[in-house]
Design a protein around this motif. Structure first.
Motif, short mmCIF file in Angstrom:
data_model
loop_
_atom_site.label_atom_id
_atom_site.label_comp_id
_atom_site.label_asym_id
_atom_site.label_seq_id
_atom_site.Cartn_x
_atom_site.Cartn_y
_atom_site.Cartn_z
N ASP A 115 19.19 9.99 -5.35
CA ASP A 115 19.42 9.19 -4.16
C ASP A 115 20.27 9.95 -3.15
O ASP A 115 20.06 9.87 -1.93
CB ASP A 115 20.10 7.87 -4.52
N GLN A 116 21.27 10.70 -3.66
CA GLN A 116 22.11 11.49 -2.77
C GLN A 116 21.28 12.54 -2.03
O GLN A 116 21.43 12.72 -0.81
CB GLN A 116 23.21 12.18 -3.59
N GLN A 117 20.41 13.22 -2.76
CA GLN A 117 19.58 14.25 -2.14
C GLN A 117 18.61 13.66 -1.13
O GLN A 117 18.39 14.23 -0.05
CB GLN A 117 18.80 15.02 -3.21
N LEU A 118 18.05 12.49 -1.46
CA LEU A 118 17.14 11.83 -0.53
C LEU A 118 17.88 11.46 0.76
O LEU A 118 17.35 11.63 1.86
CB LEU A 118 16.54 10.58 -1.17
N ALA A 119 19.12 10.97 0.62
CA ALA A 119 19.90 10.61 1.80
C ALA A 119 20.17 11.83 2.67
O ALA A 119 20.08 11.77 3.90
CB ALA A 119 21.22 9.96 1.37
N ILE A 120 20.50 12.96 2.04
CA ILE A 120 20.73 14.19 2.80
C ILE A 120 19.46 14.61 3.52
O ILE A 120 19.48 14.98 4.70
CB ILE A 120 21.19 15.32 1.86
N ASN A 121 18.33 14.55 2.81
CA ASN A 121 17.05 14.94 3.41
C ASN A 121 16.72 14.09 4.62
O ASN A 121 16.24 14.57 5.64
CB ASN A 121 15.93 14.85 2.39
N TYR A 141 0.82 -1.22 0.00
CA TYR A 141 0.00 0.00 0.00
C TYR A 141 0.85 1.27 0.00
O TYR A 141 0.59 2.21 -0.75
CB TYR A 141 -0.95 0.00 1.20
N SER A 142 1.87 1.30 0.84
CA SER A 142 2.71 2.50 0.89
C SER A 142 3.46 2.69 -0.42
O SER A 142 3.68 3.83 -0.86
CB SER A 142 3.70 2.42 2.06
N SER A 143 3.84 1.59 -1.08
CA SER A 143 4.56 1.70 -2.34
C SER A 143 3.66 2.23 -3.44
O SER A 143 4.08 3.05 -4.26
CB SER A 143 5.11 0.33 -2.75
N GLY A 144 2.40 1.76 -3.46
CA GLY A 144 1.46 2.29 -4.44
C GLY A 144 1.24 3.77 -4.25
O GLY A 144 1.22 4.55 -5.22
N LEU A 145 1.10 4.20 -3.00
CA LEU A 145 0.93 5.62 -2.71
C LEU A 145 2.18 6.41 -3.09
O LEU A 145 2.08 7.50 -3.68
CB LEU A 145 0.62 5.81 -1.22
N SER A 146 3.35 5.86 -2.78
CA SER A 146 4.60 6.54 -3.09
C SER A 146 4.78 6.73 -4.59
O SER A 146 5.28 7.76 -5.05
CB SER A 146 5.78 5.74 -2.52
N PHE A 147 4.36 5.74 -5.38
CA PHE A 147 4.49 5.82 -6.83
C PHE A 147 3.59 6.91 -7.40
O PHE A 147 4.00 7.68 -8.27
CB PHE A 147 4.14 4.47 -7.46
N VAL A 148 2.37 6.99 -6.90
CA VAL A 148 1.40 7.96 -7.43
C VAL A 148 1.69 9.36 -6.90
O VAL A 148 1.55 10.36 -7.63
CB VAL A 148 -0.03 7.53 -7.08
N ARG A 149 2.09 9.44 -5.63
CA ARG A 149 2.36 10.74 -5.01
C ARG A 149 3.77 10.74 -4.45
O ARG A 149 3.98 10.52 -3.25
CB ARG A 149 1.34 11.03 -3.91
N ARG A 150 4.71 11.03 -5.29
CA ARG A 150 6.12 10.99 -4.89
C ARG A 150 6.43 12.17 -3.98
O ARG A 150 5.90 13.25 -4.13
CB ARG A 150 7.02 11.01 -6.13
N ARG A 151 7.33 11.91 -3.04
CA ARG A 151 7.71 12.98 -2.11
C ARG A 151 9.23 13.00 -1.95
O ARG A 151 9.89 11.96 -2.09
CB ARG A 151 7.02 12.79 -0.76
N ASP A 152 9.76 14.16 -1.67
CA ASP A 152 11.21 14.30 -1.49
C ASP A 152 11.51 15.23 -0.32
O ASP A 152 12.47 15.99 -0.33
CB ASP A 152 11.86 14.83 -2.76
N ASP A 153 10.64 15.15 0.70
CA ASP A 153 10.79 16.05 1.85
C ASP A 153 11.54 15.41 3.01
O ASP A 153 11.55 15.95 4.12
CB ASP A 153 9.41 16.51 2.32
N GLY A 154 12.18 14.27 2.76
CA GLY A 154 12.93 13.62 3.83
C GLY A 154 12.13 12.64 4.65
O GLY A 154 12.66 12.03 5.58
#
Length: 335
Positions: free
Chosen positions: A131-137, A29-42
Motif C-alpha cells: 500500500d505504501q508503494q502504491l501511494a508513492i506511485n 468491471y474494473s475490479s474484475g480486470l484489476s484482479f486478473v491483471r494486477r498493476r502497480d504502475d501508479g
C-alpha cells in the motif's frame, strides 16, 4: 438489484429491493480486470466520477470490488470537475513538500522496511508495504495527476463538452483514458436524478437531456478526432426501463422487462438498431440481451476470456461472468 446487475454483469447475491452495497456483491468491471491483471504502475484500473450512486448514506451496490476485497476497488472521485477549485486531494503532495522530498522519504521508508526483515513474511506487513508503494506511485505519477487538470484543455474544447458537471466529467474521462486508465465510469447524477415518476417530458426536455446530449456527442467526436474511438467502448446505460403507460403525474414508473443501451466505438458497427420491442415498448419482440451479456461484451473487449474464474469470500470458484458476447454489435447482423 438492477444497478448492481448492470454495473457488474451479474445479479447481486442475496439481492432484494434497495439492498445496499456490501462485500458479498459481485465485482465491478474494473475490479474484475484489476484482479486478473494486477498493476502497480501508479495508475488505477478503474475510476468512477463525479459522485457515488447513493441515496442519503446508502451506497448502491455494484460500484466496488465486492467479494474480491477493497484492494481491487476502483478509484471513486467525489468532486465536480466543472468547479474552478476542482482537485483530487489524494494526488496532491502535502504543502511544503515536492517530488524530491517525497523520494527521500521513500528511501528512508524502504530502509525501515528492510530493517524489519523479521516481519517480512507477515501478511499484514507485506500488505502495508504494498500500500505504501502504491501511494508513492500515485503521488509521483504525473500522467494521472494531469488527467484531472482540466485547465490544460482549451476553452473551446471545454465549451464543446458543456460547462456542466456532466460535460466536464466526460472530458475528464477522455483524459483518464488517454493516460492509460482502462475503465472509467461517469455517473450522470445521483440515484434519483433520472427517476422521472412525474412530469417526465418537461424534465427530460429542459433539464436532463440537453447536457447529456452535448457531453456525450462531444466525447464521441473528440475520441474519433484523436483516433481513440476504435479502441474505446462507450456505453450509455440505465438500470431499467420505464413503464409504457404514462401515470397520473405525467411520469413513467420502473419497468424491468424491456430497456435499451447505446454503444459506440471499439469496433461497434454504427447506425444499427439491434432488436425491437413489441407495439407498446413493454417486452422484447426479438431476442433479448441481459446485463450479463453486456458484462461478457465488456470483458471480451478488455481481453478477458469467458472462462475466467475468481473466488468468493468462502473460497469457492465462480465464473467472473456468465453471459454471451453481443456479437451483433460488431458484425452488423441486427436481430
Amino acid at each position: 438489484m438492477s444497478t448492481h446487475h448492470v454495473l457488474t454483469g451479474e445479479k447481486q447475491p442475496g439481492g432484494f429491493f434497495d439492498k445496499v452495497a456490501s462485500r458479498d456483491d459481485w465485482p465491478s468491471y474494473s475490479s474484475g480486470l484489476s484482479f486478473v491483471r494486477r498493476r502497480d504502475d501508479g495508475l488505477p484500473t478503474g475510476v468512477n466520477l463525479p459522485t457515488f450512486l447513493r441515496e442519503g448514506p446508502l451506497t448502491w451496490p455494484g460500484q466496488h470490488a465486492g467479494f474480491l476485497g477493497q484492494n481491487f476497488d476502483p478509484w471513486q472521485i467525489t468532486g465536480d470537475p466543472n468547479k474552478p477549485d476542482f482537485r483530487v486531494d489524494a494526488l496532491t503532495i502535502a504543502s511544503g513538500m515536492d517530488v524530491v522530498h517525497l523520494g527521500r522519504r521513500q528511501m528512508l521508508l524502504d530502509e525501515i522496511n528492510r530493517k524489519q526483515s523479521q516481519f517480512a513474511e507477515v501478511a499484514q506487513s507485506l500488505r502495508l508495504q504494498k500500500d505504501q508503494q502504491l501511494a508513492i506511485n500515485l503521488l509521483t505519477s504525473s500522467r494521472l495527476a494531469q488527467s484531472f487538470e482540466l485547465n490544460r484543455e482549451s476553452d473551446a474544447t471545454r465549451d464543446q463538452y458543456g460547462r456542466t458537471t456532466n460535460g466536464q466529467s466526460l472530458l475528464t474521462a477522455r483524459r483518464l483514458i488517454e493516460a492509460g486508465v482502462p475503465v472509467v465510469q461517469v455517473n450522470m447524477g445521483h440515484v434519483q436524478t433520472w427517476d422521472s415518476h412525474g412530469d417526465v417530458f418537461q424534465t427530460l426536455k429542459k433539464r436532463l437531456l440537453p447536457p447529456l446530449d452535448q457531453g456525450v456527442s462531444a466525447l464521441l467526436d473528440d475520441l474519433e478526432s484523436r483516433g481513440m474511438l476504435q479502441d474505446t467502448l462507450v456505453m450509455m446505460l440505465g438500470e431499467f426501463g420505464r413503464t409504457p403507460k404514462i401515470n397520473a403525474g405525467k411520469g413513467r414508473d420502473h419497468w424491468g422487462p424491456c430497456f435499451f443501451g447505446v454503444f459506440a466505438g471499439a469496433g461497434v458497427q454504427p447506425g444499427q438498431v439491434i432488436g425491437r420491442s413489441d407495439a407498446t415498448g413493454a417486452f422484447p419482440a426479438t431476442r433479448g440481451f441481459s446485463p450479463n451479456d453486456v458484462g461478457a461484451t465488456v470483458y471480451h473487449l478488455l481481453g478477458l476470456p469467458p472462462e475466467v474464474q475468481v473466488h468468493d469470500r468462502l473460497g469457492r470458484p465462480v465464473l467472473l461472468n456468465r453471459g454471451d458476447v453481443i456479437e451483433s454489435l460488431f458484425n452488423g447482423s441486427s436481430v
